[in-house]
Write an enzyme that holds these catalytic residues in place. Structure first.
Site, mmCIF file in Angstrom:
data_model
loop_
_atom_site.group_PDB
_atom_site.id
_atom_site.type_symbol
_atom_site.label_atom_id
_atom_site.label_comp_id
_atom_site.label_asym_id
_atom_site.label_seq_id
_atom_site.Cartn_x
_atom_site.Cartn_y
_atom_site.Cartn_z
ATOM 1 N N ASN A 88 -25.688 20.248 65.272
ATOM 2 C CA ASN A 88 -25.881 20.000 66.698
ATOM 3 C C ASN A 88 -24.574 20.366 67.400
ATOM 4 O OD1 ASN A 88 -28.508 18.982 66.408
ATOM 5 N ND2 ASN A 88 -27.736 16.948 65.894
ATOM 6 N N GLY A 94 -27.673 17.200 71.268
ATOM 7 C CA GLY A 94 -27.721 16.010 70.429
ATOM 8 C C GLY A 94 -26.445 15.694 69.687
ATOM 9 N N HIS A 101 -20.030 18.550 61.922
ATOM 10 C CA HIS A 101 -20.689 18.016 60.733
ATOM 11 C C HIS A 101 -22.001 18.752 60.541
ATOM 12 C CE1 HIS A 101 -21.510 15.640 64.332
ATOM 13 N NE2 HIS A 101 -22.748 15.536 63.895
ATOM 14 N N LEU A 102 -22.276 19.017 59.286
ATOM 15 C CA LEU A 102 -23.498 19.723 58.909
ATOM 16 C C LEU A 102 -24.478 18.680 58.373
ATOM 17 C CD1 LEU A 102 -25.031 22.349 58.359
ATOM 18 C CD2 LEU A 102 -23.710 22.582 56.238
HETATM 19 P P1 5GP Z 1 -24.800 14.204 65.773
HETATM 20 O O1 5GP Z 1 -25.736 13.408 66.648
HETATM 21 O O2 5GP Z 1 -23.410 14.271 66.376
HETATM 22 O O3 5GP Z 1 -25.312 15.546 65.361
HETATM 23 O O4 5GP Z 1 -24.698 13.401 64.405
HETATM 24 C C1 5GP Z 1 -23.863 12.307 64.226
HETATM 25 C C2 5GP Z 1 -24.426 11.543 63.062
HETATM 26 O O5 5GP Z 1 -23.445 10.646 62.601
HETATM 27 C C3 5GP Z 1 -25.662 10.707 63.410
HETATM 28 O O6 5GP Z 1 -26.757 11.146 62.616
HETATM 29 C C4 5GP Z 1 -25.243 9.292 63.101
HETATM 30 O O7 5GP Z 1 -26.266 8.524 62.519
HETATM 31 C C5 5GP Z 1 -24.073 9.477 62.160
HETATM 32 N N1 5GP Z 1 -23.067 8.442 62.216
HETATM 33 C C6 5GP Z 1 -22.538 7.892 63.347
HETATM 34 N N2 5GP Z 1 -21.617 6.968 63.016
HETATM 35 C C7 5GP Z 1 -21.568 6.939 61.655
HETATM 36 C C8 5GP Z 1 -20.806 6.170 60.725
HETATM 37 O O8 5GP Z 1 -19.957 5.343 61.082
HETATM 38 N N3 5GP Z 1 -21.036 6.392 59.414
HETATM 39 C C9 5GP Z 1 -21.942 7.318 58.961
HETATM 40 N N4 5GP Z 1 -22.094 7.444 57.658
HETATM 41 N N5 5GP Z 1 -22.683 8.058 59.825
HETATM 42 C C10 5GP Z 1 -22.495 7.873 61.150
#
Ligand code: 5GP
Ligand code: ZN
Length: 115
Positions: A88, A94, A101-102
């Site tokens: 994303n 999103g 991150h992938l």
């Molecule tokens: P994005 O929405 O930026 O593509 O994805 C971020 C991801 O990080 C989300 O799927 C969310 O659940 C995950 N995430 C957020 N905070 C943490 C955390 O403290 N630990 C882990 N393991 N995942 C996290």
């Protein structure tokens, strides 16, 4: 290597915040997503801080390739030949954590188009 003291995923890479790590290399760390959207849902992050995938491609292109290999290995370790990889990029798409991150998603039917 660049890091950001306020960044959640830099803190996970450093071990300052715990995570369920499933794979790691010199360039990247993979851990389970805290809010999984599929039976297998891991995040592969570079050890260096870059806001998004394109910034990583500019700064450390080899790390980007390494992350895809780690993602494949995580999927295979979970018994998956079929899986989805997602970057994303930007709030409108999103992205909520601005350390690239992938997402590695699998273990259920993954439909298209995405929501
Ligand atoms: P994005 O929405 O930026 O593509 O994805 C971020 C991801 O990080 C989300 O799927 C969310 O659940 C995950 N995430 C957020 N905070 C943490 C955390 O403290 N630990 C882990 N393991 N995942 C996290
Ligand atoms: Zn970071």
């Amino acid at each position: 290597m660049s890091t950001d003291a306020d960044c959640l995923f830099c803190k996970i890479v450093d071990g300052e915040i715990p995570a369920d790590v499933v794979a790691q290399t010199d360039e990247a760390v993979a851990f389970r997503d805290v809010n999984p959207q599929a039976p297998t849902h891991a995040l592969v992050v570079p050890r260096s801080h870059f806001a998004d995938a394109a910034a990583l491609a500019d700064g450390e292109p080899d790390t980007l390739a390494s992350m895809v290999r780690v993602a494949r290995d995580v999927a295979h370790a979970a018994g998956l030949d079929d899986y989805r990889l997602v970057f994303n990029t930007g709030e409108g798409a999103g992205q909520t954590v601005f350390h690239t991150h992938l997402h590695v998603l699998g273990g259920r039917a993954i439909t298209w188009p995405p929501g």
